[in-house]
Design a protein around this motif. Structure first.
Motif, short mmCIF file in Angstrom:
data_model
loop_
_atom_site.label_atom_id
_atom_site.label_comp_id
_atom_site.label_asym_id
_atom_site.label_seq_id
_atom_site.Cartn_x
_atom_site.Cartn_y
_atom_site.Cartn_z
N LEU A 169 0.82 -1.21 0.00
CA LEU A 169 0.00 0.00 0.00
C LEU A 169 0.86 1.26 0.00
O LEU A 169 0.61 2.20 -0.78
N GLY B 123 1.31 3.20 -3.36
CA GLY B 123 0.66 4.51 -3.31
C GLY B 123 1.60 5.65 -3.62
O GLY B 123 1.18 6.71 -4.09
N PHE C 34 -0.54 -4.81 -4.29
CA PHE C 34 -0.97 -3.43 -4.49
C PHE C 34 -2.09 -3.34 -5.52
O PHE C 34 -3.08 -2.62 -5.30
N HIS C 35 -1.96 -4.06 -6.63
CA HIS C 35 -3.01 -4.02 -7.65
C HIS C 35 -4.34 -4.53 -7.10
O HIS C 35 -5.41 -3.97 -7.40
N GLN D 161 -5.50 -1.80 -4.60
CA GLN D 161 -5.85 -0.60 -5.35
C GLN D 161 -7.25 -0.73 -5.95
O GLN D 161 -8.06 0.20 -5.90
N SER D 162 -7.52 -1.91 -6.52
CA SER D 162 -8.83 -2.17 -7.10
C SER D 162 -9.91 -2.24 -6.02
O SER D 162 -11.01 -1.68 -6.18
N LEU E 258 -7.97 3.10 -5.07
CA LEU E 258 -6.89 4.01 -4.69
C LEU E 258 -6.24 4.65 -5.91
O LEU E 258 -6.00 3.99 -6.92
N GLN E 259 -5.94 5.92 -5.79
CA GLN E 259 -5.19 6.64 -6.81
C GLN E 259 -3.84 7.04 -6.22
O GLN E 259 -3.81 7.76 -5.21
N PRO E 260 -2.72 6.58 -6.78
CA PRO E 260 -1.40 6.95 -6.23
C PRO E 260 -1.20 8.46 -6.19
O PRO E 260 -1.90 9.22 -6.88
#
Length: 269
Positions: free
Chosen positions: A62, A66, A86-87, A90-91, A95-97
């Motif tokens: 994360l 991120g 992370f993928h 994120q999904s 999440l948007q880095p």
């Protein structure tokens, strides 16, 4: 400053753990990456990390993902795991880095942002409700012990994911722990006392500041060169405040130190 911390407290939904998390991230980013790390705390709130605190791999995924610090093409198994986790996360959380660049230039490898985030992950993994622990702590040494963390075993041989290096444990150093306490722990503790109109946290914050060693930088060196004492963190914070609020604005006549120096120079003339 306490006022700035209370503004963050309002922005974070009047949640002290989230407020502390944002300030902690900013401090871990140091001067070069403070804005980027603070932005990371905003897109990945503490409550999200708390859900995954028992899984260090996911915490690292994360934080590094991120911050845009995972490689595009993994070269080892652990990097592949970080990217995969992370993928997935994120999904799951949409999440948007961060949109701030993260810098490595002119930085010692042990201070690389990748290492700082791995240490931050280890801190979350090993502690629970860190700010609550700080509120309950009797001595500043209790906080020092809580911050005494080492990044996971993978980072013993890496400074960046997928790039092997000479083996060395990535322990959070004494100087960095001091910076965190002086620039994050103590100001947040004082702001907490201010908000709740409770003198005990404020008194503890001042006492801890007096127990910590002084900061040494170009500002404090300038004062010691003119025989102004800098023996504790309380002294160095006062000197930095003088420099920023008085010297930079040429308010010498409003400053006790400035007045003393002017009188001394007038006598010499």
């Amino acid at each position: 400053k306490p006022k700035g911390i209370l503004n963050i407290f309002g922005q974070r939904g009047h949640h002290w753990e989230e407020t502390f998390w944002q300030l902690l991230c900013r401090t871990f980013g140091a001067k070069v990456n403070s804005d980027a790390f603070e932005n990371l705390a905003q897109i990945i709130p503490f409550k999200l990390l708390a859900r995954h605190k028992n899984n260090l791999l996911q915490l690292e995924a994360l934080l590094l993902g991120g911050a845009h610090l995972l490689p595009h093409s993994p070269s080892d198994d652990y990097s592949s795991l970080l990217i995969r986790e992370f993928h997935f996360l994120q999904s799951k959380y949409n999440l948007q880095p961060i949109h701030f660049p993260v810098h490595f230039l002119r930085m010692r490898p042990q201070n690389f942002p990748t290492i700082r985030l791995a240490q931050l992950g280890a801190l979350i993994h090993q502690t629970e409700h860190l700010f609550s622990k700080i509120l309950q702590a009797k001595e500043v040494n209790n906080v020092i012990q809580a911050l005494n963390v080492t990044a996971s075993h993978y980072w013993n041989e890496h400074y960046r994911p997928g790039e092997a290096s000479t083996p060395a444990p990535k322990k959070l150093g004494t100087q960095m722990i001091g910076n965190i306490i002086i620039n994050c722990v103590i100001p947040t503790l004082f702001a907490y006392g201010l908000y709740h109109r409770n003198e005990a946290p404020k008194e503890k914050a001042v006492a801890w500041l007096q127990q910590m060693g002084p900061e040494t930088n170009t500002i404090t060196k300038g004062f010691t060169n003119i025989s102004i004492a800098n023996t504790t963190a309380f002294d160095s914070q006062a000197l930095i405040e003088l420099k920023n609020e008085y010297c930079h604005h040429r308010r010498c006549l409003d400053c006790a130190v400035g007045n003393a120096l002017l009188k001394q120079w007038n006598k010499q003339d």
